[in-house]
Design a protein around this motif. Structure first.
Motif, PDB file in Angstrom:
ATOM      1  N   ASP A   1      18.661  78.164-103.817  1.00 37.55           N
ATOM      2  CA  ASP A   1      19.658  76.896-104.219  1.00 37.55           C
ATOM      3  C   ASP A   1      21.106  77.413-104.087  1.00 37.55           C
ATOM      4  N   ARG A   2      21.527  78.642-104.098  1.00 42.13           N
ATOM      5  CA  ARG A   2      22.861  79.099-103.765  1.00 42.13           C
ATOM      6  C   ARG A   2      23.059  79.018-102.479  1.00 42.13           C
ATOM      7  N   LEU A   3      22.082  79.524-101.701  1.00 41.67           N
ATOM      8  CA  LEU A   3      22.115  79.540-100.041  1.00 41.67           C
ATOM      9  C   LEU A   3      22.080  77.771 -99.417  1.00 41.67           C
ATOM     10  N   LYS A   4      21.680  76.894-100.315  1.00 42.84           N
ATOM     11  CA  LYS A   4      21.262  75.509 -99.833  1.00 42.84           C
ATOM     12  C   LYS A   4      22.763  74.986-100.245  1.00 42.84           C
TER      13      LYS A   4
ATOM     14  N   LEU B   1      28.527  72.588 -94.058  1.00 44.33           N
ATOM     15  CA  LEU B   1      28.411  71.423 -93.000  1.00 44.33           C
ATOM     16  C   LEU B   1      29.089  70.173 -93.607  1.00 44.33           C
ATOM     17  N   GLY B   2      29.883  70.261 -94.557  1.00 43.15           N
ATOM     18  CA  GLY B   2      30.898  69.361 -95.128  1.00 43.15           C
ATOM     19  C   GLY B   2      30.205  68.397 -96.010  1.00 43.15           C
ATOM     20  N   LEU B   3      29.042  68.745 -96.475  1.00 42.32           N
ATOM     21  CA  LEU B   3      28.360  67.801 -97.478  1.00 42.32           C
ATOM     22  C   LEU B   3      28.752  68.373 -99.005  1.00 42.32           C
TER      23      LEU B   3
ATOM     24  N   ASP C   1      21.041  64.450 -92.495  1.00 47.29           N
ATOM     25  CA  ASP C   1      22.044  65.622 -93.155  1.00 47.29           C
ATOM     26  C   ASP C   1      20.964  66.800 -94.029  1.00 47.29           C
ATOM     27  N   ASN C   2      19.997  66.124 -94.528  1.00 45.76           N
ATOM     28  CA  ASN C   2      19.129  67.027 -95.399  1.00 45.76           C
ATOM     29  C   ASN C   2      18.368  68.046 -94.163  1.00 45.76           C
TER      30      ASN C   2
ATOM     31  N   GLY D   1      17.749  73.330 -91.597  1.00 46.78           N
ATOM     32  CA  GLY D   1      17.775  74.006 -90.312  1.00 46.78           C
ATOM     33  C   GLY D   1      18.751  75.216 -90.345  1.00 46.78           C
ATOM     34  N   HIS D   2      20.018  74.886 -90.791  1.00 45.87           N
ATOM     35  CA  HIS D   2      20.986  75.908 -90.972  1.00 45.87           C
ATOM     36  C   HIS D   2      20.545  76.989 -91.855  1.00 45.87           C
ATOM     37  N   MET D   3      19.636  76.474 -93.143  1.00 44.73           N
ATOM     38  CA  MET D   3      19.332  77.748 -93.848  1.00 44.73           C
ATOM     39  C   MET D   3      18.346  78.331 -93.248  1.00 44.73           C
ATOM     40  N   VAL D   4      17.407  78.067 -92.315  1.00 48.82           N
ATOM     41  CA  VAL D   4      16.409  78.927 -91.727  1.00 48.82           C
ATOM     42  C   VAL D   4      17.192  79.804 -90.895  1.00 48.82           C
ATOM     43  N   ARG D   5      18.160  79.326 -89.966  1.00 45.35           N
ATOM     44  CA  ARG D   5      18.954  80.413 -89.145  1.00 45.35           C
ATOM     45  C   ARG D   5      19.654  81.249 -89.750  1.00 45.35           C
ATOM     46  N   LYS D   6      19.998  81.111 -90.879  1.00 41.12           N
ATOM     47  CA  LYS D   6      20.709  82.159 -91.726  1.00 41.12           C
ATOM     48  C   LYS D   6      19.733  82.917 -92.312  1.00 41.12           C
ATOM     49  N   MET D   7      18.467  82.713 -92.565  1.00 36.05           N
ATOM     50  CA  MET D   7      17.649  83.595 -93.359  1.00 36.05           C
ATOM     51  C   MET D   7      16.838  84.533 -91.879  1.00 36.05           C
TER      52      MET D   7
END
Length: 70
Positions: free
Chosen positions: A17-20, A27-29, A44-45, A50-56
């Motif tokens: 949840d923190r990562l989200k 991303l400016g949301l 946007d969702n 997608g960015h969460m997966v990249r970070k992981m």
């Protein structure tokens, strides 16, 4: 194919949840966690996910390169 929305490791749910939240802010949301997700575009969702997966993946690759995997 059905999808499961259950977290594999329940102890990691708060960290996800923190990562989200962090990813959405990057991303400016603004106020992503407290907003009704139906009011946010699917694009946007999807961007957040997608960015969460990249970070992981990046985090795991860094772990692999440092030789500290379990």
């Amino acid at each position: 194919m059905s999808r499961s929305r259950q977290v594999v490791n329940p102890a990691a749910e708060q960290a996800l949840d923190r990562l989200k939240e962090e990813t959405a802010a990057e991303l400016g949301l603004q106020d992503y966690g407290n907003r009704y997700k139906g009011a946010i575009t699917s694009a946007d969702n999807g961007r957040v996910g997608g960015h969460m997966v990249r970070k992981m993946i990046e985090s795991y690759e860094n772990t692999l390169s440092s030789g500290t995997t379990k």
